[in-house]
Design a protein around this motif. Structure first.
Motif, short mmCIF file in Angstrom:
data_model
loop_
_atom_site.label_atom_id
_atom_site.label_comp_id
_atom_site.label_asym_id
_atom_site.label_seq_id
_atom_site.Cartn_x
_atom_site.Cartn_y
_atom_site.Cartn_z
N VAL A 1 16.95 -69.69 50.09
CA VAL A 1 16.59 -68.99 48.85
C VAL A 1 15.39 -69.62 48.16
O VAL A 1 14.75 -68.97 47.32
CB VAL A 1 17.79 -68.94 47.87
CG1 VAL A 1 18.97 -68.21 48.48
CG2 VAL A 1 18.20 -70.35 47.43
N CYS A 2 15.09 -70.86 48.49
CA CYS A 2 13.96 -71.55 47.84
C CYS A 2 12.62 -71.18 48.47
O CYS A 2 11.57 -71.49 47.90
CB CYS A 2 14.13 -73.07 47.96
SG CYS A 2 15.79 -73.65 47.66
N ALA A 3 12.65 -70.57 49.64
CA ALA A 3 11.41 -70.33 50.36
C ALA A 3 10.54 -69.24 49.73
O ALA A 3 9.31 -69.36 49.69
CB ALA A 3 11.73 -69.97 51.81
N GLU A 4 11.16 -68.17 49.25
CA GLU A 4 10.39 -67.03 48.75
C GLU A 4 9.44 -67.41 47.61
O GLU A 4 8.28 -67.00 47.62
CB GLU A 4 11.34 -65.91 48.31
CG GLU A 4 10.59 -64.67 47.84
CD GLU A 4 11.54 -63.53 47.52
OE1 GLU A 4 11.06 -62.51 46.98
OE2 GLU A 4 12.75 -63.66 47.77
N PRO A 5 9.89 -68.17 46.59
CA PRO A 5 8.95 -68.54 45.52
C PRO A 5 7.75 -69.34 46.01
O PRO A 5 6.70 -69.34 45.37
CB PRO A 5 9.81 -69.38 44.56
CG PRO A 5 11.21 -68.97 44.85
CD PRO A 5 11.25 -68.67 46.31
N GLY B 1 6.36 -68.85 48.98
CA GLY B 1 5.59 -68.06 49.94
C GLY B 1 5.67 -68.63 51.34
O GLY B 1 4.70 -68.52 52.12
N PRO C 1 7.92 -68.83 55.02
CA PRO C 1 8.99 -68.20 55.80
C PRO C 1 10.27 -69.03 55.72
O PRO C 1 10.24 -70.26 55.84
CB PRO C 1 8.43 -68.18 57.23
CG PRO C 1 6.94 -68.20 57.04
CD PRO C 1 6.69 -69.05 55.83
N ALA C 2 11.38 -68.36 55.50
CA ALA C 2 12.65 -69.06 55.29
C ALA C 2 13.00 -69.99 56.44
O ALA C 2 13.45 -71.12 56.24
CB ALA C 2 13.77 -68.04 55.07
N TRP D 1 11.00 -73.17 56.28
CA TRP D 1 11.40 -74.01 55.14
C TRP D 1 12.72 -74.73 55.42
O TRP D 1 12.84 -75.92 55.16
CB TRP D 1 11.51 -73.16 53.89
CG TRP D 1 11.88 -73.93 52.66
CD1 TRP D 1 13.05 -73.82 51.95
CD2 TRP D 1 11.10 -74.91 51.98
NE1 TRP D 1 13.04 -74.69 50.88
CE2 TRP D 1 11.86 -75.36 50.87
CE3 TRP D 1 9.83 -75.46 52.21
CZ2 TRP D 1 11.39 -76.34 50.00
CZ3 TRP D 1 9.36 -76.43 51.33
CH2 TRP D 1 10.14 -76.86 50.25
N GLN E 1 5.04 -72.10 41.13
CA GLN E 1 5.81 -71.82 42.34
C GLN E 1 6.88 -72.88 42.57
O GLN E 1 8.02 -72.57 42.92
CB GLN E 1 4.88 -71.76 43.56
CG GLN E 1 4.04 -70.51 43.65
CD GLN E 1 3.12 -70.55 44.85
OE1 GLN E 1 2.24 -71.42 44.93
NE2 GLN E 1 3.32 -69.65 45.80
N ALA F 1 10.90 -72.42 42.67
CA ALA F 1 11.65 -72.81 43.86
C ALA F 1 12.77 -73.79 43.51
O ALA F 1 13.89 -73.68 44.02
CB ALA F 1 10.72 -73.44 44.89
#
Length: 235
Positions: free
Chosen positions: A31-35, A37, A39-40, A43, A81, A85
């Motif tokens: 869930v921390c990857a999206e903020p 930018g 790829p999950a 990360w 960001q 995150a």
């Protein structure tokens, strides 16, 4: 001969909390990857690669850790960001601390019996950052977090520190854990009385250096701990 138990020291993950499979931990980190930018999958892999550093606080705060891990991936996220995150990480981490159904009743029963309670946890900085928010935190007389102490189990300093903060001798402490990180022999080495919690979900928990066999004391549920202490301390 009766054993003079005056304190109980608990492990956190897989002991006070339910055992959880690898997929749970991966989703919790993703869930921390999206903020950021990122790829999950990349990360999650990067965080896993830094576990041994993060668990002893080697990368600093959560914010500092995320900046360093992102840099290792060739990225330079903005402060905004990183803040987003970290917020996502802490929000997800609150769920990680959901306890077993019998944990709170057991902790309260032990306190009612006059026993001191401590936590010794191999953890990254998220747990100490959030600790004061948890409803169960006031039930503990002392905490020892690996990321705050710069060492992880089975380092004897962690167990001795817990006893010192409780003001008791290690020999009067019952240590309860699922066995990860070499914690049970580690606790025994300083004189504590280790107990393995081997519940029905035991095999699902990703635990490092957990013994395949344990010849010492074991329980199937936390609710068994008060009765075990009564048995150990009986004349």
């Amino acid at each position: 001969m009766a054993v003079p138990i005056s304190a109980v020291i608990f492990d956190m993950y897989g002991t006070l909390t339910p055992s959880r499979p690898q997929a749970y931990w991966d989703a919790q980190k993703a869930v921390c990857a999206e903020p950021l930018g990122i790829p999950a999958e990349a990360w999650v892999a990067a965080l896993d690669a830094t576990w041994s550093e993060r668990v002893v606080g080697g990368l600093g705060s959560v914010h500092e850790t995320f900046r360093k891990v992102a840099a290792d991936l060739g990225l330079s996220p903005s402060d905004e960001q990183l803040t987003a995150a970290v917020a996502a990480r802490l929000a997800a981490y609150r769920d990680v601390a959901d306890l077993r159904p019998d944990a709170l009743p057991t902790l309260r029963a032990l306190r009612a019996d006059g026993l001191k309670i401590a936590l010794v946890s191999d953890c990254t900085p998220e747990l100490p950052d959030l600790w004061a928010e948890f409803e169960f935190a006031p039930l503990f007389d002392a905490t020892v977090f690996s990321s705050s102490e710069g060492a992880c189990k089975p380092d004897p300093r962690l167990f001795r520190t817990a006893a010192e903060r409780l003001g008791v001798a290690p020999e009067s402490c019952l240590y309860v854990g699922d066995g990860g990180g070499g914690e049970l022999p580690g606790a025994a080495a300083v004189g504590m009385h280790p107990v393995m919690l081997a519940g029905p979900d035991w095999a699902e928990h990703r635990a490092f250096d957990r013994p395949a066999e344990w010849a010492g004391m074991r329980v199937a549920a936390l609710a068994e701990i008060p009765a075990l202490i009564a048995e150990l301390t009986a004349d």
